[in-house]
Design a protein around this motif. Structure first.
Motif, PDB file in Angstrom:
ATOM      1  N   THR A  21       0.831  -1.203   0.000  1.00 59.65           N
ATOM      2  CA  THR A  21       0.000   0.000   0.000  1.00 59.65           C
ATOM      3  C   THR A  21       0.860   1.245   0.000  1.00 59.65           C
ATOM      4  N   GLU A  22       1.900   1.248   0.843  1.00 63.33           N
ATOM      5  CA  GLU A  22       2.765   2.413   0.952  1.00 63.33           C
ATOM      6  C   GLU A  22       3.541   2.660  -0.337  1.00 63.33           C
ATOM      7  N   LEU A  23       4.001   1.595  -0.976  1.00 59.89           N
ATOM      8  CA  LEU A  23       4.853   1.753  -2.152  1.00 59.89           C
ATOM      9  C   LEU A  23       4.066   1.967  -3.443  1.00 59.89           C
ATOM     10  N   PHE A  24       2.904   1.347  -3.554  1.00 54.68           N
ATOM     11  CA  PHE A  24       2.221   1.336  -4.842  1.00 54.68           C
ATOM     12  C   PHE A  24       0.802   1.887  -4.816  1.00 54.68           C
ATOM     13  N   THR A  25      -0.086   1.281  -4.038  1.00 56.20           N
ATOM     14  CA  THR A  25      -1.502   1.581  -4.207  1.00 56.20           C
ATOM     15  C   THR A  25      -1.913   2.930  -3.626  1.00 56.20           C
ATOM     16  N   HIS A  26      -1.233   3.412  -2.593  1.00 64.17           N
ATOM     17  CA  HIS A  26      -1.640   4.666  -1.963  1.00 64.17           C
ATOM     18  C   HIS A  26      -1.101   5.888  -2.695  1.00 64.17           C
ATOM     19  N   HIS A  27       0.131   5.826  -3.152  1.00 66.20           N
ATOM     20  CA  HIS A  27       0.803   7.012  -3.677  1.00 66.20           C
ATOM     21  C   HIS A  27       0.262   7.432  -5.038  1.00 66.20           C
ATOM     22  N   ARG A  28       0.311   8.729  -5.257  1.00 57.76           N
ATOM     23  CA  ARG A  28       0.021   9.312  -6.558  1.00 57.76           C
ATOM     24  C   ARG A  28       1.146  10.293  -6.882  1.00 57.76           C
ATOM     25  N   THR A  29       1.270  10.653  -8.135  1.00 60.84           N
ATOM     26  CA  THR A  29       2.193  11.721  -8.493  1.00 60.84           C
ATOM     27  C   THR A  29       1.692  13.003  -7.860  1.00 60.84           C
ATOM     28  N   PRO A  30       2.498  13.680  -7.043  1.00 58.50           N
ATOM     29  CA  PRO A  30       1.997  14.832  -6.293  1.00 58.50           C
ATOM     30  C   PRO A  30       1.698  16.022  -7.185  1.00 58.50           C
ATOM     31  N   ALA A  31       0.607  16.709  -6.862  1.00 59.71           N
ATOM     32  CA  ALA A  31       0.281  17.949  -7.570  1.00 59.71           C
ATOM     33  C   ALA A  31       1.064  19.120  -7.004  1.00 59.71           C
ATOM     34  N   GLY A  32       1.569  18.963  -5.773  1.00 61.44           N
ATOM     35  CA  GLY A  32       2.343  20.013  -5.133  1.00 61.44           C
ATOM     36  C   GLY A  32       3.013  19.475  -3.883  1.00 61.44           C
ATOM     37  N   ASN A 177      19.549  11.813 -17.125  1.00 57.46           N
ATOM     38  CA  ASN A 177      18.539  10.799 -17.419  1.00 57.46           C
ATOM     39  C   ASN A 177      17.137  11.364 -17.184  1.00 57.46           C
ATOM     40  N   PHE A 178      16.798  11.693 -15.935  1.00 60.09           N
ATOM     41  CA  PHE A 178      15.517  12.338 -15.659  1.00 60.09           C
ATOM     42  C   PHE A 178      15.629  13.136 -14.369  1.00 60.09           C
ATOM     43  N   LEU A 179      14.605  13.916 -14.090  1.00 63.09           N
ATOM     44  CA  LEU A 179      14.558  14.738 -12.889  1.00 63.09           C
ATOM     45  C   LEU A 179      13.532  14.153 -11.919  1.00 63.09           C
ATOM     46  N   LEU A 180      13.821  14.284 -10.629  1.00 63.97           N
ATOM     47  CA  LEU A 180      12.906  13.778  -9.610  1.00 63.97           C
ATOM     48  C   LEU A 180      12.710  14.875  -8.564  1.00 63.97           C
ATOM     49  N   ALA A 181      11.536  15.515  -8.618  1.00 64.03           N
ATOM     50  CA  ALA A 181      11.204  16.534  -7.625  1.00 64.03           C
ATOM     51  C   ALA A 181      10.796  15.837  -6.333  1.00 64.03           C
ATOM     52  N   LEU A 182      11.351  16.311  -5.219  1.00 65.18           N
ATOM     53  CA  LEU A 182      11.147  15.650  -3.934  1.00 65.18           C
ATOM     54  C   LEU A 182      10.673  16.644  -2.884  1.00 65.18           C
ATOM     55  N   GLY A 183       9.814  16.181  -2.000  1.00 63.86           N
ATOM     56  CA  GLY A 183       9.354  17.002  -0.890  1.00 63.86           C
ATOM     57  C   GLY A 183       8.349  16.226  -0.069  1.00 63.86           C
ATOM     58  N   TYR A 184       7.806  16.884   0.919  1.00 63.86           N
ATOM     59  CA  TYR A 184       6.752  16.266   1.714  1.00 63.86           C
ATOM     60  C   TYR A 184       5.393  16.634   1.122  1.00 63.86           C
ATOM     61  N   PRO A 185       4.453  15.692   1.151  1.00 69.96           N
ATOM     62  CA  PRO A 185       3.147  15.969   0.542  1.00 69.96           C
ATOM     63  C   PRO A 185       2.395  17.060   1.283  1.00 69.96           C
ATOM     64  N   GLN A 186       1.549  17.752   0.556  1.00 72.43           N
ATOM     65  CA  GLN A 186       0.711  18.781   1.162  1.00 72.43           C
ATOM     66  C   GLN A 186      -0.346  18.131   2.044  1.00 72.43           C
ATOM     67  N   GLU A 187      -0.445  18.623   3.277  1.00 67.93           N
ATOM     68  CA  GLU A 187      -1.427  18.070   4.212  1.00 67.93           C
ATOM     69  C   GLU A 187      -2.840  18.417   3.764  1.00 67.93           C
ATOM     70  N   GLY A 188      -3.715  17.433   3.883  1.00 68.42           N
ATOM     71  CA  GLY A 188      -5.117  17.673   3.594  1.00 68.42           C
ATOM     72  C   GLY A 188      -5.478  17.714   2.123  1.00 68.42           C
ATOM     73  N   THR A 189      -4.498  17.460   1.254  1.00 69.67           N
ATOM     74  CA  THR A 189      -4.788  17.458  -0.178  1.00 69.67           C
ATOM     75  C   THR A 189      -5.321  16.092  -0.583  1.00 69.67           C
ATOM     76  N   PRO A 190      -6.528  16.020  -1.136  1.00 67.76           N
ATOM     77  CA  PRO A 190      -7.081  14.709  -1.512  1.00 67.76           C
ATOM     78  C   PRO A 190      -6.274  14.078  -2.636  1.00 67.76           C
ATOM     79  N   LEU A 191      -6.212  12.752  -2.603  1.00 67.78           N
ATOM     80  CA  LEU A 191      -5.498  12.047  -3.657  1.00 67.78           C
ATOM     81  C   LEU A 191      -6.264  12.175  -4.969  1.00 67.78           C
TER      82      LEU A 191
END
Length: 207
Positions: A21-32, A177-191
Motif C-alpha cells: 500500500t505504501e509503495l504502490f496503491t496509496h501514492h500518486r504523483t503529487p500535484a504540489g 537521465n531524468f529529474l525527480l522533484a522531492l518534498g513532503y506531501p501537502q497536508e489535507g490534499t485529496p489524492l
C-alpha cells in the motif's frame, strides 16, 4: 555471516498489505509539495537505501545532483519544459538523476570480475547501453526509496538534457537521465484519481 532467506505464505489477493500500500496503491504523483524542507540527512538516507538495489555486475552507474537551494534550482529553470517549471520550482529538492558514462572506472572496486573494466572501456556502445539501463533502474530505486521515507516524488522527463549536463553536473562524464522533484506531501490534499493502466492481458505474455 550467512544471510538466510525464509519463504512465507503470500497473503490472499484481496488482503491489504501495508508495505505494498505504501509503495504502490496509496501514492500518486503529487500535484504540489508542502513548505517543509527536506533535510540533508534525509537525502543521505535516501541514497543509502537506493544504492542497495541490484545492478548488472554491481556497476552502479547512477549519479545524482540534489538541488536544494533556490539559487541551484534557478540554474535548472532554463532547461525545463514550460509545463514542468511551476511544479519543479515549488519542490524543496530536485534530484537530477544521471549516469556516469565512465562508470567502468569504478568496476575494479565494485566488481571482482577480472578484466571487466577493460571490456566496457573497449566498447563505447556496450558501456553507454549498460550505463543508461542500469542508471534508469537505480533511478526507479530512488523513487521507491523516497516513498518508503514518506516523501512525495515527481519524476519529470521534460527538460533539455544538454543544458542540465552543462549547468548542473560537475563532471562532464555524467549524463542526464531524468529529474525527480522531492518534498513532503501537502497536508489535507485529496489524492487525485489514478490514471488508467493497461491490464495484465494487454501488457503481458506468458510463454
Amino acid at each position: 555471516m550467512t544471510v538466510m532467506y525464509s519463504s512465507t505464505v503470500s497473503p490472499a489477493p484481496d488482503a491489504p498489505d501495508p508495505v505494498l500500500t505504501e509503495l504502490f496503491t496509496h501514492h500518486r504523483t503529487p500535484a504540489g509539495f508542502s513548505d517543509r524542507p527536506v533535510e540533508g540527512w534525509m537525502l543521505r538516507r535516501l541514497y543509502d537505501l537506493a544504492k542497495l538495489g541490484p545492478t548488472s555486475g554491481n556497476c552502479s552507474p547512477a549519479r545524482v545532483v540534489f538541488l536544494t537551494t533556490e539559487e541551484a534550482k534557478e540554474k535548472l529553470r532554463p532547461a525545463l519544459a514550460a509545463g514542468n517549471v511551476a511544479r519543479a520550482m515549488q519542490a524543496p529538492v530536485i534530484a537530477a538523476i544521471g549516469y556516469d558514462s565512465l562508470f567502468f572506472e569504478q568496476l575494479p572496486r565494485l566488481s571482482p570480475v577480472e578484466g571487466l573494466r577493460d571490456w566496457f572501456a573497449a566498447d563505447v556502445g556496450l558501456s553507454e547501453e549498460t550505463a543508461f539501463r542500469n542508471g534508469s533502474l537505480q533511478g526507479a530505486y530512488f523513487l521507491m526509496a523516497a516513498r518508503t521515507l514518506g516523501l512525495a516524488a515527481l519524476p519529470m522527463s521534460g527538460f533539455d538534457a544538454l543544458s542540465v549536463e552543462e549547468n548542473i553536473f560537475p563532471n562532464r562524464s555524467w549524463r542526464a537521465n531524468f529529474l525527480l522533484a522531492l518534498g513532503y506531501p501537502q497536508e489535507g490534499t485529496p489524492l487525485p484519481p489514478r490514471a488508467p493502466r493497461l491490464s495484465f492481458d494487454e501488457a503481458c505474455l506468458c510463454l
